[in-house]
Design a protein around this motif. Structure first.
Motif, PDB file in Angstrom:
ATOM      1  N   LEU A 134      43.722 -21.095  24.196  1.00  0.00           N
ATOM      2  CA  LEU A 134      44.333 -21.844  25.299  1.00  0.00           C
ATOM      3  C   LEU A 134      45.207 -20.898  26.113  1.00  0.00           C
ATOM      4  O   LEU A 134      46.391 -20.699  25.812  1.00  0.00           O
ATOM      5  CB  LEU A 134      45.180 -22.996  24.751  1.00  0.00           C
ATOM      6  N   PRO A 135      44.658 -20.260  27.169  1.00  0.00           N
ATOM      7  CA  PRO A 135      45.494 -19.447  28.047  1.00  0.00           C
ATOM      8  C   PRO A 135      46.581 -20.324  28.660  1.00  0.00           C
ATOM      9  O   PRO A 135      46.311 -21.445  29.111  1.00  0.00           O
ATOM     10  CB  PRO A 135      44.510 -18.944  29.111  1.00  0.00           C
ATOM     11  N   CYS A 136      47.811 -19.831  28.700  1.00  0.00           N
ATOM     12  CA  CYS A 136      48.933 -20.703  29.040  1.00  0.00           C
ATOM     13  C   CYS A 136      49.953 -19.993  29.925  1.00  0.00           C
ATOM     14  O   CYS A 136      50.418 -18.898  29.593  1.00  0.00           O
ATOM     15  CB  CYS A 136      49.604 -21.189  27.755  1.00  0.00           C
ATOM     16  N   LEU A 137      50.291 -20.638  31.031  1.00  0.00           N
ATOM     17  CA  LEU A 137      51.360 -20.168  31.906  1.00  0.00           C
ATOM     18  C   LEU A 137      52.157 -21.380  32.376  1.00  0.00           C
ATOM     19  O   LEU A 137      51.687 -22.159  33.205  1.00  0.00           O
ATOM     20  CB  LEU A 137      50.790 -19.396  33.106  1.00  0.00           C
ATOM     21  N   ASP A 138      53.328 -21.559  31.789  1.00  0.00           N
ATOM     22  CA  ASP A 138      54.225 -22.663  32.160  1.00  0.00           C
ATOM     23  C   ASP A 138      53.541 -24.028  32.044  1.00  0.00           C
ATOM     24  O   ASP A 138      53.404 -24.761  33.029  1.00  0.00           O
ATOM     25  CB  ASP A 138      54.756 -22.463  33.577  1.00  0.00           C
ATOM     26  N   GLU A 139      53.128 -24.372  30.840  1.00  0.00           N
ATOM     27  CA  GLU A 139      52.434 -25.637  30.601  1.00  0.00           C
ATOM     28  C   GLU A 139      53.194 -26.526  29.613  1.00  0.00           C
ATOM     29  O   GLU A 139      52.592 -27.273  28.852  1.00  0.00           O
ATOM     30  CB  GLU A 139      51.015 -25.368  30.072  1.00  0.00           C
ATOM     31  N   SER A 146      40.308 -13.815  37.328  1.00  0.00           N
ATOM     32  CA  SER A 146      39.613 -15.107  37.388  1.00  0.00           C
ATOM     33  C   SER A 146      38.120 -14.990  37.158  1.00  0.00           C
ATOM     34  O   SER A 146      37.433 -16.010  37.006  1.00  0.00           O
ATOM     35  CB  SER A 146      39.873 -15.767  38.748  1.00  0.00           C
ATOM     36  N   GLY A 147      37.597 -13.768  37.170  1.00  0.00           N
ATOM     37  CA  GLY A 147      36.157 -13.599  37.004  1.00  0.00           C
ATOM     38  C   GLY A 147      35.685 -13.626  35.562  1.00  0.00           C
ATOM     39  O   GLY A 147      34.476 -13.554  35.294  1.00  0.00           O
ATOM     40  N   TYR A 148      36.613 -13.748  34.614  1.00  0.00           N
ATOM     41  CA  TYR A 148      36.257 -13.717  33.196  1.00  0.00           C
ATOM     42  C   TYR A 148      35.207 -14.763  32.813  1.00  0.00           C
ATOM     43  O   TYR A 148      34.212 -14.421  32.149  1.00  0.00           O
ATOM     44  CB  TYR A 148      37.522 -13.898  32.359  1.00  0.00           C
ATOM     45  N   PRO A 149      35.352 -16.032  33.205  1.00  0.00           N
ATOM     46  CA  PRO A 149      34.327 -17.030  32.820  1.00  0.00           C
ATOM     47  C   PRO A 149      32.951 -16.713  33.374  1.00  0.00           C
ATOM     48  O   PRO A 149      31.931 -16.907  32.690  1.00  0.00           O
ATOM     49  CB  PRO A 149      34.876 -18.343  33.402  1.00  0.00           C
ATOM     50  N   PHE A 205      54.001 -27.326  17.379  1.00  0.00           N
ATOM     51  CA  PHE A 205      52.777 -28.056  17.064  1.00  0.00           C
ATOM     52  C   PHE A 205      51.867 -27.278  16.113  1.00  0.00           C
ATOM     53  O   PHE A 205      50.740 -27.694  15.848  1.00  0.00           O
ATOM     54  CB  PHE A 205      52.013 -28.393  18.351  1.00  0.00           C
ATOM     55  N   GLY A 206      52.340 -26.156  15.600  1.00  0.00           N
ATOM     56  CA  GLY A 206      51.580 -25.403  14.616  1.00  0.00           C
ATOM     57  C   GLY A 206      50.553 -24.446  15.170  1.00  0.00           C
ATOM     58  O   GLY A 206      49.722 -23.921  14.412  1.00  0.00           O
ATOM     59  N   ALA A 207      50.575 -24.193  16.464  1.00  0.00           N
ATOM     60  CA  ALA A 207      49.611 -23.270  17.062  1.00  0.00           C
ATOM     61  C   ALA A 207      50.026 -21.824  16.796  1.00  0.00           C
ATOM     62  O   ALA A 207      51.211 -21.513  16.648  1.00  0.00           O
ATOM     63  CB  ALA A 207      49.502 -23.511  18.563  1.00  0.00           C
ATOM     64  N   LEU A 208      49.031 -20.943  16.733  1.00  0.00           N
ATOM     65  CA  LEU A 208      49.299 -19.516  16.739  1.00  0.00           C
ATOM     66  C   LEU A 208      49.630 -19.127  18.176  1.00  0.00           C
ATOM     67  O   LEU A 208      48.866 -19.435  19.089  1.00  0.00           O
ATOM     68  CB  LEU A 208      48.089 -18.732  16.245  1.00  0.00           C
ATOM     69  N   VAL A 209      50.751 -18.471  18.394  1.00  0.00           N
ATOM     70  CA  VAL A 209      51.151 -18.050  19.735  1.00  0.00           C
ATOM     71  C   VAL A 209      50.963 -16.547  19.873  1.00  0.00           C
ATOM     72  O   VAL A 209      51.488 -15.767  19.068  1.00  0.00           O
ATOM     73  CB  VAL A 209      52.606 -18.436  20.041  1.00  0.00           C
ATOM     74  N   VAL A 210      50.191 -16.159  20.865  1.00  0.00           N
ATOM     75  CA  VAL A 210      49.956 -14.756  21.174  1.00  0.00           C
ATOM     76  C   VAL A 210      50.581 -14.478  22.539  1.00  0.00           C
ATOM     77  O   VAL A 210      50.399 -15.258  23.477  1.00  0.00           O
ATOM     78  CB  VAL A 210      48.448 -14.444  21.215  1.00  0.00           C
ATOM     79  N   THR A 211      51.312 -13.396  22.657  1.00  0.00           N
ATOM     80  CA  THR A 211      51.933 -13.026  23.933  1.00  0.00           C
ATOM     81  C   THR A 211      51.088 -11.970  24.627  1.00  0.00           C
ATOM     82  O   THR A 211      50.761 -10.940  24.028  1.00  0.00           O
ATOM     83  CB  THR A 211      53.353 -12.491  23.712  1.00  0.00           C
ATOM     84  N   GLU A 212      50.722 -12.244  25.874  1.00  0.00           N
ATOM     85  CA  GLU A 212      49.960 -11.288  26.678  1.00  0.00           C
ATOM     86  C   GLU A 212      50.736 -11.020  27.960  1.00  0.00           C
ATOM     87  O   GLU A 212      50.878 -11.898  28.811  1.00  0.00           O
ATOM     88  CB  GLU A 212      48.566 -11.846  26.998  1.00  0.00           C
ATOM     89  N   SER A 213      51.255  -9.796  28.084  1.00  0.00           N
ATOM     90  CA  SER A 213      52.101  -9.458  29.226  1.00  0.00           C
ATOM     91  C   SER A 213      51.299  -9.203  30.504  1.00  0.00           C
ATOM     92  O   SER A 213      51.826  -9.363  31.608  1.00  0.00           O
ATOM     93  CB  SER A 213      52.956  -8.230  28.898  1.00  0.00           C
ATOM     94  N   ARG A 214      50.037  -8.800  30.374  1.00  0.00           N
ATOM     95  CA  ARG A 214      49.210  -8.589  31.568  1.00  0.00           C
ATOM     96  C   ARG A 214      48.861  -9.950  32.162  1.00  0.00           C
ATOM     97  O   ARG A 214      48.241 -10.769  31.497  1.00  0.00           O
ATOM     98  CB  ARG A 214      47.937  -7.836  31.219  1.00  0.00           C
ATOM     99  N   ARG A 215      49.223 -10.184  33.399  1.00  0.00           N
ATOM    100  CA  ARG A 215      48.977 -11.476  34.002  1.00  0.00           C
ATOM    101  C   ARG A 215      47.508 -11.583  34.419  1.00  0.00           C
ATOM    102  O   ARG A 215      46.893 -10.632  34.884  1.00  0.00           O
ATOM    103  CB  ARG A 215      49.875 -11.676  35.223  1.00  0.00           C
ATOM    104  N   GLY A 216      46.955 -12.773  34.253  1.00  0.00           N
ATOM    105  CA  GLY A 216      45.581 -13.025  34.634  1.00  0.00           C
ATOM    106  C   GLY A 216      44.865 -13.836  33.577  1.00  0.00           C
ATOM    107  O   GLY A 216      45.085 -13.644  32.372  1.00  0.00           O
ATOM    108  N   PHE A 217      44.007 -14.761  34.033  1.00  0.00           N
ATOM    109  CA  PHE A 217      43.288 -15.613  33.091  1.00  0.00           C
ATOM    110  C   PHE A 217      42.465 -14.784  32.115  1.00  0.00           C
ATOM    111  O   PHE A 217      42.452 -15.045  30.909  1.00  0.00           O
ATOM    112  CB  PHE A 217      42.373 -16.577  33.847  1.00  0.00           C
ATOM    113  N   GLY A 218      41.764 -13.789  32.633  1.00  0.00           N
ATOM    114  CA  GLY A 218      40.920 -12.971  31.770  1.00  0.00           C
ATOM    115  C   GLY A 218      41.709 -12.206  30.731  1.00  0.00           C
ATOM    116  O   GLY A 218      41.263 -12.050  29.591  1.00  0.00           O
TER     117      GLY A 218
END
Length: 222
Positions: free
Chosen positions: A10-15, A166-169, A50-63
């Motif tokens: 679940l990619p997440c930015l302010d959700e 955004s081209g990742y999908p 909620f028990g999720a594994l949280v991964v931090t990714e500093s590079r901005r972008g969906f991909g």
């Protein structure tokens, strides 16, 4: 589905508004991996609650966020879903069954809006154009590049997806076709998201996404 059979990225930015509903809908036997892509709200804290594994990714972008989640996954299957409550993780078992029993290598959720305002017209038209381009390029009839999808983890990593925007999908589908994968679509409900979209909520965001995907078309075809 057995425990740890599927990892859900679940990619997440302010959700923070959407995450309680999204994580509360994750099916049994699926581990949620929330990739915090620079949130300034309580998204990461809520995900941990909620028990999720949280991964931090500093590079901005969906991909970038999606790739970080893929690297963190260790279940045999990996799924992807937006974290904005527009898609229901409870629909994931149906996609998984198609993958495991239907002979597919990649299953995509074809978005079906639940209300007129769920999918802005400019975003829907852009998606239609990209899907048509993809169908012409690959010969495979697809209607949507929806973010709810599932594949086998090791095989997906082996595709070597490089886009971090955004081209990742799109690149995932293009490389899957090139690898000879069988791809299937299944209808999934698409509801209004919680909060404003970082991409489809503005015309500028859609234009940026289309530019990213056009670049991916050119690069993958080389």
């Amino acid at each position: 589905m057995r425990a740890s059979r599927v990892d859900l990225v679940l990619p997440c930015l302010d959700e923070e508004r959407a995450l309680p509903w999204v994580l509360g809908r994750v099916p049994a036997g699926v581990r949620a991996i929330v990739v915090d892509n620079g949130s300034t709200d309580r998204s990461a804290e809520i995900a941990r609650e909620f028990g999720a594994l949280v991964v931090t990714e500093s590079r901005r972008g969906f991909g970038a966020a999606a790739d970080a989640g893929l690297e963190a996954a260790d279940a045999p299957l990996v799924a992807f879903c937006d974290a904005d409550a527009s898609l229901d993780p409870a629909e994931l078992p149906h996609l998984v069954r198609l993958l495991e029993q239907g002979g597919a290598d990649l299953v995509l959720g074809r978005r079906r809006p639940t209300t007129g305002g769920a999918w802005p017209l400019h975003a829907r038209l852009a998606n239609r154009v990209l899907a048509a381009m993809l169908s012409r390029r690959t010969g495979i009839r697809l209607h949507d590049l929806g973010p709810l999808r599932v594949a086998r983890t090791a095989e997906l990593r082996a595709l070597g997806i490089r886009d971090r925007r955004s081209g990742y999908p799109l690149e995932m589908v293009l490389r899957a076709v090139a690898a000879g994968w069988s791809i299937r679509e299944v209808d999934v409900a698409y509801a209004p998201r919680a909060g404003r979209s970082k991409v489809t909520g503005t015309l500028r965001g859609v234009v940026t996404a289309v530019a990213d995907m056009s670049r991916v078309f050119a690069e993958v075809s080389r």
